[in-house]
Design a protein around this motif. Structure first.
Motif, PDB file in Angstrom:
ATOM      1  N   SER A 220       0.828  -1.208   0.000  1.00 46.63           N
ATOM      2  CA  SER A 220       0.000   0.000   0.000  1.00 46.63           C
ATOM      3  C   SER A 220       0.856   1.250   0.000  1.00 46.63           C
ATOM      4  N   LEU A 221       0.377   2.257  -0.720  1.00 51.70           N
ATOM      5  CA  LEU A 221       0.995   3.578  -0.775  1.00 51.70           C
ATOM      6  C   LEU A 221      -0.019   4.595  -0.283  1.00 51.70           C
ATOM      7  N   LEU A 222       0.345   5.370   0.734  1.00 48.80           N
ATOM      8  CA  LEU A 222      -0.547   6.397   1.268  1.00 48.80           C
ATOM      9  C   LEU A 222       0.075   7.764   0.990  1.00 48.80           C
ATOM     10  N   ILE A 223      -0.611   8.563   0.172  1.00 50.22           N
ATOM     11  CA  ILE A 223      -0.168   9.899  -0.209  1.00 50.22           C
ATOM     12  C   ILE A 223      -1.058  10.920   0.479  1.00 50.22           C
ATOM     13  N   ALA A 224      -0.436  11.966   1.039  1.00 47.77           N
ATOM     14  CA  ALA A 224      -1.205  12.987   1.763  1.00 47.77           C
ATOM     15  C   ALA A 224      -0.702  14.376   1.409  1.00 47.77           C
ATOM     16  N   GLY A 225      -1.631  15.324   1.298  1.00 52.79           N
ATOM     17  CA  GLY A 225      -1.259  16.720   1.067  1.00 52.79           C
ATOM     18  C   GLY A 225      -0.765  17.365   2.352  1.00 52.79           C
ATOM     19  N   TYR A 231      -8.021  16.509   6.102  1.00 53.10           N
ATOM     20  CA  TYR A 231      -7.441  15.311   6.713  1.00 53.10           C
ATOM     21  C   TYR A 231      -5.954  15.582   6.939  1.00 53.10           C
ATOM     22  N   PRO A 232      -5.619  16.184   8.083  1.00 51.74           N
ATOM     23  CA  PRO A 232      -4.266  16.681   8.327  1.00 51.74           C
ATOM     24  C   PRO A 232      -3.193  15.603   8.285  1.00 51.74           C
ATOM     25  N   LEU A 233      -1.986  16.067   8.040  1.00 52.58           N
ATOM     26  CA  LEU A 233      -0.846  15.196   7.774  1.00 52.58           C
ATOM     27  C   LEU A 233      -0.560  14.238   8.929  1.00 52.58           C
ATOM     28  N   GLU A 234      -0.642  14.720  10.159  1.00 49.55           N
ATOM     29  CA  GLU A 234      -0.325  13.863  11.306  1.00 49.55           C
ATOM     30  C   GLU A 234      -1.205  12.622  11.344  1.00 49.55           C
ATOM     31  N   GLY A 235      -2.480  12.823  11.131  1.00 48.56           N
ATOM     32  CA  GLY A 235      -3.405  11.696  11.146  1.00 48.56           C
ATOM     33  C   GLY A 235      -3.157  10.732  10.011  1.00 48.56           C
ATOM     34  N   GLN A 236      -2.767  11.265   8.854  1.00 51.00           N
ATOM     35  CA  GLN A 236      -2.456  10.406   7.711  1.00 51.00           C
ATOM     36  C   GLN A 236      -1.192   9.593   7.968  1.00 51.00           C
ATOM     37  N   ALA A 237      -0.184  10.233   8.561  1.00 56.23           N
ATOM     38  CA  ALA A 237       1.067   9.539   8.867  1.00 56.23           C
ATOM     39  C   ALA A 237       0.841   8.407   9.861  1.00 56.23           C
ATOM     40  N   SER A 238       0.028   8.657  10.886  1.00 58.33           N
ATOM     41  CA  SER A 238      -0.235   7.605  11.869  1.00 58.33           C
ATOM     42  C   SER A 238      -1.035   6.465  11.255  1.00 58.33           C
TER      43      SER A 238
END
Length: 279
Positions: A220-225, A231-238
């Motif tokens: 899986s690859l998770l890309i975030a702005g 959907y802020p970066l911290e939540g996406q990283a976790s």
């Protein structure tokens, strides 16, 4: 728009699915097969920049979600499981036994559901700007207002401008006039009943994805702005840390990364497709 001479873009095909006919464009010349589903309030054209950068490396199957773009949609709410079934219908229609499956926001939810329910069909999962905690049990006031606006104000410029300010950095649409026209044109022409049914289904319903991420077994690859206020970066990283076999790639911009940061998204997807386990 995608240059057909560079990417061999086919005319859209309407594919029968449990959520009505879905319009699908095929573009690209490469061996990797990549199915992409867009965000609410957008259609498959958000991937045009990505396709133009990767046309020699992948063949893309670009879906217009129900009630968006050229897909008529249904005049009822539906589940992400039904949307995943519709995505599998698209794959069946094009003879894809397996593919990389992904999308932006809503598209990420659909792709994740495909990976959870039919992992044997998924070579790799690409989640872009994907909501992890949307819940039908505890809808946010913001999401309720968006759903209301989709039903009663979707054709008004003031509402479209509000969506644009959440989705894009200031100036993104101004610097992409063809996409600006497509973005406003699609929403202005949409059927408000079917558009709002899709929007409600995505942001007011469903089972939060975060708690189920650990069950996703495919690469899986998770890309975030980096500036995505939705959907802020911290939540996406976790969230990325919860995936069994995941990688996390923050990119410039807000919520629609393939439009705002196509070079970065292409580089991330290119590296992901090059992994031994994918493609």
């Amino acid at each position: 728009m995608i240059s057909s001479t560079r990417t061999r873009t086919q005319e859209p095909r309407l594919v029968p699915t449990p959520l009505g006919d879905l319009a699908v464009r095929v573009a690209g010349l490469g061996a990797a097969k990549v199915v992409l589903w867009p965000s609410i309030f957008t259609d498959g054209h958000i991937f045009d920049g990505l396709v133009s950068r990767m046309a020699a490396e992948a063949t893309f199957f670009l879906v217009d979600g129900p009630g968006h773009g050229l897909s008529p949609g249904v005049a009822r709410d539906f589940t992400m499981a039904e949307a995943a079934s519709a995505c599998l219908s698209v794959m069946d229609s094009f003879g894809l036994a397996r593919a990389v499956v992904g999308g932006v926001s809503w598209g990420g939810l659909v792709a994740a559901e495909v990976a959870l329910t039919a992992p044997d069909r998924v070579e790799g999962l690409v989640l872009m700007n994907t909501p992890m905690d949307v819940s039908g049990d505890h809808p946010k006031v913001r999401d309720q207002m968006i759903a209301f606006g989709a039903r009663w104000m979707g054709r008004r410029k003031v509402f479209r401008d509000g969506v644009a300010s959440s989705f894009f950095d200031p100036g993104t649409l101004d610097s992409n006039p063809s996409y600006r026209q497509a973005f406003h044109g699609m929403l202005a022409a949409s059927d408000p009943v079917r558009l709002s049914a899709a929007v409600r289904s995505v942001i007011l319903g469903g089972d939060p994805l975060r708690a189920r991420l650990a069950r996703i077994s495919v690469p899986s690859l998770l890309i975030a702005g980096k500036e995505d206020a939705l959907y802020p970066l911290e939540g996406q990283a976790s969230a990325a840390l919860m995936l069994q076999d995941g990688r996390f790639e923050p990119v410039a911009g807000r919520h629609i990364s393939p439009v705002e940061a196509p070079d970065e998204v292409a580089a991330s997807l290119r590296a992901f497709l090059g992994r031994d386990k994918v493609g």
